[in-house]
Write a protein that holds these residues in place. Structure first.
Motif, short mmCIF file in Angstrom:
data_model
loop_
_atom_site.label_atom_id
_atom_site.label_comp_id
_atom_site.label_asym_id
_atom_site.label_seq_id
_atom_site.Cartn_x
_atom_site.Cartn_y
_atom_site.Cartn_z
N ALA A 73 -39.11 -1.25 -13.43
CA ALA A 73 -38.19 -0.73 -12.43
C ALA A 73 -36.87 -0.29 -13.07
O ALA A 73 -36.34 0.80 -12.78
CB ALA A 73 -37.93 -1.78 -11.36
N LEU A 74 -36.34 -1.13 -13.96
CA LEU A 74 -35.09 -0.77 -14.63
C LEU A 74 -35.28 0.45 -15.52
O LEU A 74 -34.42 1.34 -15.58
CB LEU A 74 -34.60 -1.96 -15.47
N ALA A 75 -36.42 0.51 -16.20
CA ALA A 75 -36.70 1.67 -17.04
C ALA A 75 -36.81 2.95 -16.22
O ALA A 75 -36.35 4.02 -16.65
CB ALA A 75 -37.99 1.44 -17.82
N ALA A 76 -37.39 2.86 -15.02
CA ALA A 76 -37.51 4.03 -14.16
C ALA A 76 -36.14 4.55 -13.75
O ALA A 76 -35.90 5.77 -13.71
CB ALA A 76 -38.33 3.68 -12.91
N VAL A 77 -35.21 3.64 -13.46
CA VAL A 77 -33.85 4.04 -13.09
C VAL A 77 -33.15 4.71 -14.27
O VAL A 77 -32.51 5.76 -14.14
CB VAL A 77 -33.05 2.82 -12.60
N HIS A 80 -34.61 8.11 -14.88
CA HIS A 80 -34.29 9.08 -13.83
C HIS A 80 -32.86 9.61 -13.97
O HIS A 80 -32.62 10.81 -13.85
CB HIS A 80 -34.49 8.43 -12.47
N PHE A 81 -31.91 8.71 -14.21
CA PHE A 81 -30.50 9.11 -14.21
C PHE A 81 -29.99 9.56 -15.57
O PHE A 81 -29.07 10.37 -15.65
CB PHE A 81 -29.63 7.96 -13.69
N PHE A 82 -30.57 9.01 -16.65
CA PHE A 82 -30.03 9.30 -17.98
C PHE A 82 -31.04 9.96 -18.91
O PHE A 82 -30.75 10.17 -20.08
CB PHE A 82 -29.52 8.00 -18.62
N GLN A 83 -32.23 10.30 -18.38
CA GLN A 83 -33.26 11.00 -19.15
C GLN A 83 -33.62 10.27 -20.45
O GLN A 83 -33.89 10.88 -21.48
CB GLN A 83 -32.83 12.44 -19.47
N ILE A 84 -33.57 8.94 -20.41
CA ILE A 84 -33.99 8.14 -21.56
C ILE A 84 -35.51 8.05 -21.57
O ILE A 84 -36.14 7.95 -20.52
CB ILE A 84 -33.37 6.73 -21.49
N ASP A 85 -36.08 8.12 -22.77
CA ASP A 85 -37.53 7.98 -22.88
C ASP A 85 -37.98 6.69 -22.20
O ASP A 85 -37.36 5.63 -22.36
CB ASP A 85 -37.92 7.96 -24.36
#
Length: 260
Positions: A73-77, A80-85
């Motif tokens: 869930a944290l990775a999805a956020v 989504h917001f910072f375009q991190i892999d």
């Protein structure tokens, strides 16, 4: 709530909140007086070391899917917001949480939980008010009423569907949610860390009521989202209602990040 209605939220928040209330009424004071450190200690005192070992292994394995879900869930956020892999975000979240817990122990968990919950509650209230006001054309009460009236009847009830199989599944969900959460280490460690047995009991009762009350906010927004997106959520929300609503009604992205 969006897909299955109120019945789909039995485990969370209703059964989970009720588990806290039941723990406060019947277990918190007695468990605190035993002066335990872990749930495994309880099994050790009552049934011996072998049972303690088995129970500890079972609990540890049971927490793996739950912890993995938090990382996802944290990775999805972050993605989504910072375009991190996505993979990088998962490992980053895991390393950060592990590091924070290792250096601070229970106290770091308590402090971060307190800050996080306060931020989430305030953010959810702001988002809920904004959403209801928009749906109700300027009236929060009107938005809530309209949402409830336009939600199909079968999505507005906690009662089971007709049939013995449905009743058994519904009952099992309640029993697992209430009594399955009570012996969990995450609840018990907070009871063990309380100042006294009475504090532990009152804290569980208060937490259970607040948990259910504020848990109704995302449930309501899940139901109301059907009015904005009858078929499916907008692309990019990854199926998360709160993420889609925050991006639609709140700005800048930093505020959205606080909510989700």
């Amino acid at each position: 709530a969006r897909a299955e209605g109120v019945r789909g939220t039995i485990l969370d928040p209703f059964a989970s909140g009720l588990a806290l209330i039941v723990a406060g009424l019947f277990f918190a004071r007695r468990v605190w007086e035993m002066q335990l450190l872990t749930v495994g200690d309880l099994f050790s005192q009552k049934y011996g070391r072998k049972t303690e070992l088995v129970s500890s292994v079972v609990q540890a394995l049971g927490y793996l899917p739950w912890i993995a879900a938090q990382y996802l869930a944290l990775a999805a956020v972050l993605t989504h917001f910072f375009q991190i892999d996505h993979t990088t975000a998962i490992f980053g979240a895991a390393l950060f949480v592990t590091f924070l817990t290792m250096i601070g122990g229970m106290w770091s968990v308590t402090l971060t939980d307190t800050v996080q919950i306060c931020v989430v509650l305030v953010s959810l209230v702001l988002l809920g008010v904004k959403f209801a006001s928009t749906v109700g054309e300027g009236s929060v009460a009107g938005g809530i009423t309209m949402t409830w009236e336009q939600t199909p009847l079968e999505l507005r009830t906690l009662l089971p569907e007709a049939g013995l199989v449905a009743l058994l599944g519904w009952s099992t969900t309640w029993l697992n949610g209430v009594f399955g959460n009570i012996p969990g280490q995450d609840l018990m460690q907070r009871i063990f860390a309380s100042r006294s047995g009475s504090v532990a009991s009152r804290a569980c009762l208060l937490a259970g009521c607040v948990y259910i009350l504020f848990g109704l906010l995302p449930v309501g927004m899940g139901l109301a989202s059907r009015q904005l997106w009858p078929d499916e959520l907008p692309q990019g929300s990854d199926g998360h209602v709160i993420l889609a609503l925050a991006e639609l009604f709140l700005s800048p992205p930093g505020i959205c990040l606080l909510v989700v």
